[in-house]
Design a protein around this motif. Structure first.
Motif, PDB file in Angstrom:
ATOM      1  N   UNK A   1       0.849  -1.194   0.000  1.00  0.00           N
ATOM      2  CA  UNK A   1       0.000   0.000   0.000  1.00  0.00           C
ATOM      3  C   UNK A   1       0.884   1.243   0.000  1.00  0.00           C
ATOM      4  N   UNK A   2       0.350   2.335  -0.509  1.00  0.00           N
ATOM      5  CA  UNK A   2       1.165   3.549  -0.608  1.00  0.00           C
ATOM      6  C   UNK A   2       0.323   4.767  -0.270  1.00  0.00           C
TER       7      UNK A   2
ATOM      8  N   UNK B   1      -4.285   7.568  -1.598  1.00  0.00           N
ATOM      9  CA  UNK B   1      -3.723   6.272  -1.234  1.00  0.00           C
ATOM     10  C   UNK B   1      -4.004   5.292  -2.361  1.00  0.00           C
ATOM     11  N   UNK B   2      -3.195   4.247  -2.435  1.00  0.00           N
ATOM     12  CA  UNK B   2      -3.380   3.216  -3.451  1.00  0.00           C
ATOM     13  C   UNK B   2      -2.919   1.890  -2.874  1.00  0.00           C
TER      14      UNK B   2
ATOM     15  N   UNK C   1       5.512   8.772  -4.041  1.00  0.00           N
ATOM     16  CA  UNK C   1       4.881   9.133  -2.782  1.00  0.00           C
ATOM     17  C   UNK C   1       5.743  10.048  -1.937  1.00  0.00           C
ATOM     18  N   UNK C   2       7.007   9.684  -1.776  1.00  0.00           N
ATOM     19  CA  UNK C   2       7.908  10.471  -0.930  1.00  0.00           C
ATOM     20  C   UNK C   2       8.072  11.888  -1.463  1.00  0.00           C
ATOM     21  N   UNK C   3       8.145  12.031  -2.780  1.00  0.00           N
ATOM     22  CA  UNK C   3       8.344  13.348  -3.390  1.00  0.00           C
ATOM     23  C   UNK C   3       7.041  14.113  -3.587  1.00  0.00           C
ATOM     24  N   UNK C   4       5.909  13.491  -3.272  1.00  0.00           N
ATOM     25  CA  UNK C   4       4.635  14.184  -3.435  1.00  0.00           C
ATOM     26  C   UNK C   4       4.114  14.187  -4.852  1.00  0.00           C
ATOM     27  N   UNK C   5       4.627  13.314  -5.707  1.00  0.00           N
ATOM     28  CA  UNK C   5       4.131  13.197  -7.076  1.00  0.00           C
ATOM     29  C   UNK C   5       2.805  12.432  -7.072  1.00  0.00           C
ATOM     30  N   UNK C   6       1.977  12.586  -8.114  1.00  0.00           N
ATOM     31  CA  UNK C   6       0.788  11.740  -8.233  1.00  0.00           C
ATOM     32  C   UNK C   6       1.188  10.263  -8.286  1.00  0.00           C
ATOM     33  N   UNK C   7       0.384   9.415  -7.658  1.00  0.00           N
ATOM     34  CA  UNK C   7       0.676   7.986  -7.641  1.00  0.00           C
ATOM     35  C   UNK C   7       0.303   7.353  -8.976  1.00  0.00           C
TER      36      UNK C   7
END
Length: 389
Positions: free
Chosen positions: A195-196, A202-203, A301-307
């Motif tokens: 999960x992320x 979330x995904x 996720x860490x960089x705040x990019x779209x998943x």
């Protein structure tokens, strides 16, 4: 709107195989990695921009990592959450997942208490200070039980089964440090959900089924060979776990499918075993088997990019390549040609110089039209052909 220019740099505490695969996934996104690892020429070194050689709790080395990075993360739970928090604040560099989450995860007792507070189903557990505590737990929980070191330990290390009251003294002698004990779970399957958490999203990847021997992950099959209802419950529990954790990135969530047991009646058939706040071995199938890999998702996720999308490309099976030696020795692997000649086989080598008994050295993945069980048999044949002897 995001624009491309100077490539962002992600600082990673740990340069093992997970750091290596993070770098491989980050490169197409225009993201560069710098890793901190105490082993010179660590597995990630050939594919990252730079390695800082230093211990995970080396304050100066971690400060240097933060100074070179736009964001910090970790691929190993041995990272020091207090240091991560401090250098992140001093350097103005975001740290994900949150150091508070790492602090919670590092102590299995704290982890279980946190999950229980959030209503996440977990096995019954007790803290253990001494022999009397363990005997009392045996009276309450029944035998067998699993005695666990609260800190450290992986691939079964730090876990000792307690079959009866007569085993209590031997079990306590076998595990050191702060301890806890869990009720034995008579599970039908071991499941996992990768999960992320992203920036307000979330995904989850499809639920995997894990095959362990000697408490070491050998194989993962996706989709898990269980009912659709069970897979949906496992995904729902994984999302509840994410609610209990803070900070962006990938979380590997290990679960038990308990079947018809007293604990199942309280948990709807799913119990959380353990959580890793990072990409996980059971998620390696995503590299070839999903539209976006767990490693790319962690970077995003860490960089705040779209998943990215988490859909499967097809049924998938992953088999670990483990050290089949009795003593440590230089890593020289035979049988690779046979694997590479297997249609559709994807071979991953982790770049470790030394092989040890049951050490994870690589993995093989197959994706295709046959059933997941057929793919698993083929993946198993591939890894059976490989040997370090």
């Amino acid at each position: 709107m995001r624009t491309l220019g100077e490539p962002p740099t992600l600082g990673v505490v740990g340069g093992g195989q997970l750091g290596r695969m993070l770098a491989e996934a980050a490169s197409p996104l225009g993201v560069e990695l710098v890793v901190l690892d105490p082993t010179p020429d660590c597995p990630a070194a050939p594919v990252v921009r730079e390695q800082i050689v230093g211990d995970f709790d080396d304050a100066d080395a971690l400060d240097e990592l933060a100074a070179r990075s736009d964001a910090l993360t970790f691929e190993i739970e041995l990272a020091d959450p207090d240091l991560l928090e401090r250098v992140g604040e001093e350097r103005g560099v975001p740290v994900h997942p949150d150091p508070a989450t790492l602090r919670t995860i590092q102590d299995k007792l704290v982890q279980k208490r946190r999950l229980r507070e959030w209503g996440v189903p977990v096995p019954e557990f007790r803290p253990v200070e001494d022999r009397e505590d363990l005997l009392a737990a045996g009276e309450e929980l029944g035998y067998p039980m699993m005695l666990k070191a609260r800190r450290g330990g992986y691939d079964g290390r730090g876990n000792v089964p307690v079959e009866s009251a007569e085993d209590v003294d031997d079990a306590l002698a076998a595990v050191s440090g702060d301890l806890m004990v869990e009720a034995f779970v008579p599970f039908e399957r071991e499941l996992s959900v990768i999960a992320v958490k992203g920036d307000d999203e979330v995904a989850t990847f499809p639920v995997g089924e894990n095959v362990h021997e000697e408490e070491i992950l050998r194989e993962t099959v996706v989709p898990a060979r269980t009912s659709e209802d069970t897979r949906e419950r496992a995904e729902a529990v994984a999302r509840d776990v994410l609610d209990a954790m803070s900070g962006r990135g990938v979380y590997g969530i290990e679960l038990f499918e308990t079947g018809e047991t007293p604990q199942a009646s309280r948990s709807d058939g799913i119990l959380v075993n353990e959580i890793a706040p990072r990409p996980h071995n059971s998620g390696h199938f995503t590299i070839e088997g999903a539209l976006t890999s767990q490693f790319e998702q962690h970077v995003r996720g860490v960089l705040g990019y779209p998943l990215g999308a988490t859909d499967l490309r097809g049924p998938v099976a992953m088999s670990n390549v483990l050290g089949d030696v009795e003593e440590p020795r230089p890593a020289e692997l035979a049988g690779v040609d046979e694997v590479l000649a297997t249609r559709g086989a994807n071979f991953h080598w982790y770049g470790k110089d030394e092989v040890r008994p049951l050490r994870k050295m690589g993995h093989v993945t197959l994706v295709g039209e046959p059933s997941a069980s057929d793919l698993l048999a083929e993946a198993r044949d591939c890894t059976d052909a490989l040997t370090f002897r």
